[in-house]
Design a protein around this motif. Structure first.
Motif, PDB file in Angstrom:
ATOM      1  N   ASN A  35       0.840  -1.202   0.000  1.00  0.00           N
ATOM      2  CA  ASN A  35       0.000   0.000   0.000  1.00  0.00           C
ATOM      3  C   ASN A  35       0.874   1.250   0.000  1.00  0.00           C
ATOM      4  OD1 ASN A  35      -2.562  -1.208   0.284  1.00  0.00           O
ATOM      5  ND2 ASN A  35      -2.333  -1.308   2.499  1.00  0.00           N
ATOM      6  N   PHE A  36       0.324   2.317  -0.545  1.00  0.00           N
ATOM      7  CA  PHE A  36       0.904   3.648  -0.358  1.00  0.00           C
ATOM      8  C   PHE A  36      -0.174   4.671  -0.658  1.00  0.00           C
ATOM      9  CE2 PHE A  36       1.779   2.719  -4.793  1.00  0.00           C
ATOM     10  CZ  PHE A  36       1.466   3.900  -5.443  1.00  0.00           C
ATOM     11  N   GLU A  37       0.070   5.904  -0.237  1.00  0.00           N
ATOM     12  CA  GLU A  37      -0.857   6.999  -0.513  1.00  0.00           C
ATOM     13  C   GLU A  37      -0.313   7.837  -1.646  1.00  0.00           C
ATOM     14  OE1 GLU A  37      -1.541   9.232   3.040  1.00  0.00           O
ATOM     15  OE2 GLU A  37      -2.638   7.607   3.990  1.00  0.00           O
ATOM     16  N   LEU A  38      -1.205   8.220  -2.534  1.00  0.00           N
ATOM     17  CA  LEU A  38      -0.863   9.058  -3.673  1.00  0.00           C
ATOM     18  C   LEU A  38      -1.617  10.371  -3.506  1.00  0.00           C
ATOM     19  CD1 LEU A  38      -0.591   7.959  -7.291  1.00  0.00           C
ATOM     20  CD2 LEU A  38      -2.105   9.832  -6.747  1.00  0.00           C
ATOM     21  N   LEU A  39      -0.887  11.473  -3.489  1.00  0.00           N
ATOM     22  CA  LEU A  39      -1.493  12.795  -3.367  1.00  0.00           C
ATOM     23  C   LEU A  39      -1.285  13.552  -4.673  1.00  0.00           C
ATOM     24  CD1 LEU A  39      -0.889  11.880  -0.399  1.00  0.00           C
ATOM     25  CD2 LEU A  39      -0.735  14.278   0.134  1.00  0.00           C
ATOM     26  N   THR A  40      -2.353  14.122  -5.188  1.00  0.00           N
ATOM     27  CA  THR A  40      -2.242  14.925  -6.404  1.00  0.00           C
ATOM     28  C   THR A  40      -2.038  16.383  -6.006  1.00  0.00           C
ATOM     29  OG1 THR A  40      -4.592  15.462  -6.560  1.00  0.00           O
ATOM     30  CG2 THR A  40      -3.879  13.379  -7.557  1.00  0.00           C
ATOM     31  N   PHE A  96       4.401   4.529   2.640  1.00  0.00           N
ATOM     32  CA  PHE A  96       4.582   3.202   2.064  1.00  0.00           C
ATOM     33  C   PHE A  96       4.391   2.158   3.160  1.00  0.00           C
ATOM     34  CE2 PHE A  96       6.917   6.124  -0.593  1.00  0.00           C
ATOM     35  CZ  PHE A  96       6.562   5.717  -1.863  1.00  0.00           C
ATOM     36  N   GLU A  97       3.602   1.122   2.852  1.00  0.00           N
ATOM     37  CA  GLU A  97       3.303   0.077   3.827  1.00  0.00           C
ATOM     38  C   GLU A  97       3.409  -1.299   3.173  1.00  0.00           C
ATOM     39  OE1 GLU A  97      -0.130   1.454   6.773  1.00  0.00           O
ATOM     40  OE2 GLU A  97      -0.739   1.567   4.659  1.00  0.00           O
ATOM     41  N   ILE A  98       3.847  -2.258   3.977  1.00  0.00           N
ATOM     42  CA  ILE A  98       3.912  -3.647   3.532  1.00  0.00           C
ATOM     43  C   ILE A  98       3.236  -4.509   4.589  1.00  0.00           C
ATOM     44  CG2 ILE A  98       5.445  -5.579   3.004  1.00  0.00           C
ATOM     45  CD1 ILE A  98       7.509  -3.544   2.085  1.00  0.00           C
ATOM     46  N   PHE A  99       2.436  -5.464   4.123  1.00  0.00           N
ATOM     47  CA  PHE A  99       1.783  -6.396   5.036  1.00  0.00           C
ATOM     48  C   PHE A  99       2.845  -7.269   5.668  1.00  0.00           C
ATOM     49  CE2 PHE A  99      -0.455 -10.367   5.996  1.00  0.00           C
ATOM     50  CZ  PHE A  99      -1.474  -9.863   6.791  1.00  0.00           C
ATOM     51  N   ASN A 114      -4.965 -12.649   5.047  1.00  0.00           N
ATOM     52  CA  ASN A 114      -5.866 -11.842   4.232  1.00  0.00           C
ATOM     53  C   ASN A 114      -5.714 -10.390   4.650  1.00  0.00           C
ATOM     54  OD1 ASN A 114      -7.921 -10.547   2.937  1.00  0.00           O
ATOM     55  ND2 ASN A 114      -9.488 -12.045   3.440  1.00  0.00           N
ATOM     56  N   PRO A 115      -4.895  -9.608   3.936  1.00  0.00           N
ATOM     57  CA  PRO A 115      -4.641  -8.219   4.341  1.00  0.00           C
ATOM     58  C   PRO A 115      -5.881  -7.350   4.329  1.00  0.00           C
ATOM     59  CG  PRO A 115      -3.549  -8.724   2.256  1.00  0.00           C
ATOM     60  CD  PRO A 115      -4.153  -9.996   2.749  1.00  0.00           C
ATOM     61  N   ALA A 116      -6.891  -7.724   3.564  1.00  0.00           N
ATOM     62  CA  ALA A 116      -8.103  -6.902   3.497  1.00  0.00           C
ATOM     63  C   ALA A 116      -8.840  -6.876   4.831  1.00  0.00           C
ATOM     64  CB  ALA A 116      -9.035  -7.423   2.404  1.00  0.00           C
ATOM     65  N   ILE A 117      -8.723  -7.934   5.623  1.00  0.00           N
ATOM     66  CA  ILE A 117      -9.441  -7.968   6.905  1.00  0.00           C
ATOM     67  C   ILE A 117      -8.541  -7.687   8.094  1.00  0.00           C
ATOM     68  CG2 ILE A 117     -11.244  -9.505   6.068  1.00  0.00           C
ATOM     69  CD1 ILE A 117      -9.802 -11.780   7.614  1.00  0.00           C
ATOM     70  N   THR A 118      -7.256  -7.483   7.864  1.00  0.00           N
ATOM     71  CA  THR A 118      -6.328  -7.239   8.965  1.00  0.00           C
ATOM     72  C   THR A 118      -5.430  -6.040   8.680  1.00  0.00           C
ATOM     73  OG1 THR A 118      -4.802  -8.812   8.000  1.00  0.00           O
ATOM     74  CG2 THR A 118      -6.259  -9.654   9.731  1.00  0.00           C
ATOM     75  N   PRO A 119      -6.008  -4.859   8.553  1.00  0.00           N
ATOM     76  CA  PRO A 119      -5.186  -3.701   8.195  1.00  0.00           C
ATOM     77  C   PRO A 119      -4.165  -3.300   9.245  1.00  0.00           C
ATOM     78  CG  PRO A 119      -7.391  -3.029   8.794  1.00  0.00           C
ATOM     79  CD  PRO A 119      -7.389  -4.528   8.750  1.00  0.00           C
ATOM     80  N   ASN A 120      -4.322  -3.762  10.474  1.00  0.00           N
ATOM     81  CA  ASN A 120      -3.377  -3.380  11.525  1.00  0.00           C
ATOM     82  C   ASN A 120      -2.040  -4.092  11.403  1.00  0.00           C
ATOM     83  OD1 ASN A 120      -5.293  -1.700  12.619  1.00  0.00           O
ATOM     84  ND2 ASN A 120      -6.106  -3.281  13.962  1.00  0.00           N
ATOM     85  N   PHE A 121      -1.923  -5.018  10.491  1.00  0.00           N
ATOM     86  CA  PHE A 121      -0.693  -5.768  10.348  1.00  0.00           C
ATOM     87  C   PHE A 121       0.204  -5.228   9.243  1.00  0.00           C
ATOM     88  CE2 PHE A 121      -3.653  -8.858  12.255  1.00  0.00           C
ATOM     89  CZ  PHE A 121      -3.005  -8.975  13.482  1.00  0.00           C
ATOM     90  N   TYR A 122      -0.054  -4.015   8.817  1.00  0.00           N
ATOM     91  CA  TYR A 122       0.811  -3.353   7.849  1.00  0.00           C
ATOM     92  C   TYR A 122       1.875  -2.572   8.603  1.00  0.00           C
ATOM     93  CZ  TYR A 122      -1.973  -4.422   3.739  1.00  0.00           C
ATOM     94  OH  TYR A 122      -2.604  -5.062   2.706  1.00  0.00           O
ATOM     95  N   SER A 123       3.068  -2.573   8.067  1.00  0.00           N
ATOM     96  CA  SER A 123       4.172  -1.822   8.663  1.00  0.00           C
ATOM     97  C   SER A 123       4.624  -0.741   7.692  1.00  0.00           C
ATOM     98  CB  SER A 123       5.351  -2.749   8.943  1.00  0.00           C
ATOM     99  OG  SER A 123       4.993  -3.732   9.876  1.00  0.00           O
ATOM    100  N   PHE A 124       4.861   0.453   8.226  1.00  0.00           N
ATOM    101  CA  PHE A 124       5.399   1.537   7.404  1.00  0.00           C
ATOM    102  C   PHE A 124       6.858   1.234   7.092  1.00  0.00           C
ATOM    103  CE2 PHE A 124       1.813   3.805   9.293  1.00  0.00           C
ATOM    104  CZ  PHE A 124       1.270   4.391   8.158  1.00  0.00           C
ATOM    105  N   LYS A 127      10.626   4.207   1.142  1.00  0.00           N
ATOM    106  CA  LYS A 127      10.388   3.980  -0.286  1.00  0.00           C
ATOM    107  C   LYS A 127      11.366   2.917  -0.817  1.00  0.00           C
ATOM    108  CE  LYS A 127       9.810   6.763  -4.487  1.00  0.00           C
ATOM    109  NZ  LYS A 127       9.890   8.142  -5.019  1.00  0.00           N
ATOM    110  N   GLU A 128      12.596   2.971  -0.373  1.00  0.00           N
ATOM    111  CA  GLU A 128      13.613   2.022  -0.816  1.00  0.00           C
ATOM    112  C   GLU A 128      13.269   0.609  -0.360  1.00  0.00           C
ATOM    113  OE1 GLU A 128      14.304   4.989   0.755  1.00  0.00           O
ATOM    114  OE2 GLU A 128      14.966   6.007  -1.072  1.00  0.00           O
ATOM    115  N   GLN A 129      12.840   0.450   0.898  1.00  0.00           N
ATOM    116  CA  GLN A 129      12.431  -0.864   1.393  1.00  0.00           C
ATOM    117  C   GLN A 129      11.220  -1.385   0.625  1.00  0.00           C
ATOM    118  OE1 GLN A 129      11.884   0.471   5.430  1.00  0.00           O
ATOM    119  NE2 GLN A 129      13.671  -0.685   6.141  1.00  0.00           N
ATOM    120  N   PHE A 130      10.299  -0.487   0.315  1.00  0.00           N
ATOM    121  CA  PHE A 130       9.115  -0.828  -0.463  1.00  0.00           C
ATOM    122  C   PHE A 130       9.525  -1.417  -1.809  1.00  0.00           C
ATOM    123  CE2 PHE A 130       5.364   0.384  -3.065  1.00  0.00           C
ATOM    124  CZ  PHE A 130       4.329  -0.063  -2.248  1.00  0.00           C
ATOM    125  N   TYR A 131      10.445  -0.734  -2.489  1.00  0.00           N
ATOM    126  CA  TYR A 131      10.926  -1.196  -3.788  1.00  0.00           C
ATOM    127  C   TYR A 131      11.654  -2.542  -3.673  1.00  0.00           C
ATOM    128  CZ  TYR A 131       9.907   3.352  -5.963  1.00  0.00           C
ATOM    129  OH  TYR A 131       9.286   4.471  -6.456  1.00  0.00           O
TER     130      TYR A 131
END
Length: 164
Positions: A35-40, A96-99, A114-124, A127-131
């Motif tokens: 996951n990540f947030e995109l701001l315009t 940037f977040e990774i399950f 199932n990340p859709a039902i467990t959003p609390n298990f995402y870690s920030f 950007k480099e780690q995300f990639y």
């Protein structure tokens, strides 16, 4: 004393308008466990957070069709294509977040997270780690050259705050 009521109302309104916070829509992008947030650079004024959320909700479907977001495995970075539009012409990426499956398995006996039902298990992550994690997924699976992200939610981001 010559007093112009229309001018006074215009000045007062302008002064109040300047004090209102400026927001943008934060679009939550997702692909599998990423996951990540995109701001315009689309900006709007709202009197409070509740009004800003309502405005963001009404704008979401207007903004999404102009975006195509994917991880380009050749360039090893996120690629964002913006179609010509009236609302925005550039974006910024945040949060940037990774399950984190290890946290999930400690708490639950499920074998398939199932990340859709467990959003609390995402870690920030950075950007480099995300990639780096996207590269691991790409190298260990049969994904095509482009890992496509989709909009799954929205929020707001405060751009300025002149309010005291």
């Amino acid at each position: 004393m010559d007093f112009n009521l229309d001018t006074t109302i215009s000045i007062l309104t302008l002064e109040n308008l300047v004090k209102l916070p400026i927001y943008t829509v934060a679009i939550q992008m997702n692909m599998a466990n990423f996951n990540f947030e995109l701001l315009t650079n689309y900006k709007f004024i709202a009197s409070n957070k509740e009004s800003a959320i309502k405005k963001a909700a009404s704008m979401l479907n207007k903004l999404i069709p102009f975006l195509k977001v994917y991880y380009d495995t050749n360039a090893k970075e996120l690629a964002i294509q913006i179609k010509d539009n009236y609302y925005f012409n550039c974006v910024e990426l945040w949060n940037f977040e990774i399950f984190d499956e290890s946290q999930y398995n400690l708490v639950s006996n499920r074998t398939t997270p199932n990340p859709a039902i467990t959003p609390n298990f995402y870690s920030f992550v950075t950007k480099e780690q995300f990639y780096e994690h996207l590269e691991i997924v790409h190298n260990n699976t049969m994904y095509p050259n482009k890992l496509v992200f989709e909009a799954v939610g929205y929020g707001i981001a405060l751009i300025n705050s002149n309010c005291k």
